[in-house]
Design an enzyme around this catalytic site. Sequence first.
Site, mmCIF file in Angstrom:
data_model
loop_
_atom_site.group_PDB
_atom_site.id
_atom_site.type_symbol
_atom_site.label_atom_id
_atom_site.label_comp_id
_atom_site.label_asym_id
_atom_site.label_seq_id
_atom_site.Cartn_x
_atom_site.Cartn_y
_atom_site.Cartn_z
ATOM 1 C CG ASP A 34 -1.864 1.283 1.710
ATOM 2 O OD1 ASP A 34 -1.558 1.735 1.216
ATOM 3 O OD2 ASP A 34 -3.289 0.465 1.839
ATOM 4 N N GLY A 95 -19.337 0.729 3.309
ATOM 5 C CA GLY A 95 -18.411 -0.227 4.433
ATOM 6 C C GLY A 95 -17.078 -0.082 4.223
ATOM 7 C CG HIS A 101 -9.661 -5.729 -7.930
ATOM 8 N ND1 HIS A 101 -10.133 -6.200 -9.503
ATOM 9 C CD2 HIS A 101 -8.937 -6.851 -7.633
ATOM 10 C CE1 HIS A 101 -8.993 -7.646 -9.489
ATOM 11 N NE2 HIS A 101 -8.481 -7.600 -8.615
ATOM 12 C CG HIS A 103 -8.359 -4.202 -1.844
ATOM 13 N ND1 HIS A 103 -9.029 -3.178 -2.427
ATOM 14 C CD2 HIS A 103 -7.905 -3.229 -1.021
ATOM 15 C CE1 HIS A 103 -9.784 -2.637 -2.183
ATOM 16 N NE2 HIS A 103 -8.743 -2.013 -0.513
#
Length: 142
Positions: A34, A95, A101, A103
Amino acid sequence: MPSYDSNNIFAKILRGELPCYRVYEDDKAFAFLDIMPRAPGHTLVLPKAPARNILDITPDDLAHVAKVAQKIAQAAIKAFGADGITVQQFNEGAGGQVVFHLHVHIVPRKAGIPMKPPASAKEKPEVLAEQAKALAAAIAAG
Ligand code: DGP
């Protein structure tokens, strides 16, 4: 639910259209650091198959992502001398999901050190490069 949008930033990374600090890849999963880590070594694990989140991923792809998440968590303990691991996975905007995508976040933790807020600061490229190298080596060492 909205459908999968192949223009999301992680789809572009998976296609090699954008760079990343890769730590692991197999035929069905991909993992990279990240760039706005909540703690040093913060890694994202993705299925290669298109899936927006837990609501549309196939059970097999989800199970494989979980296996890879465990592999990376175990290696992160060694690579970063972590005392623990926080695993997070967000679904839809409500959420907490920002990139659509699927992860899984693997966040190495040191005792007594809180996580930074989500996406609060970009890490330096040279730091990410060094951490990716260390984590990839620990994963390869098993
Ligand atoms: P979320 O969808 O809420 O699980 O969070 C998305 C995460 O992705 C967040 O921790 C920041 C990270 N991120 C955003 N853009 C990029 C990028 O271009 N490259 C990488 N490696 N990470 C990104």
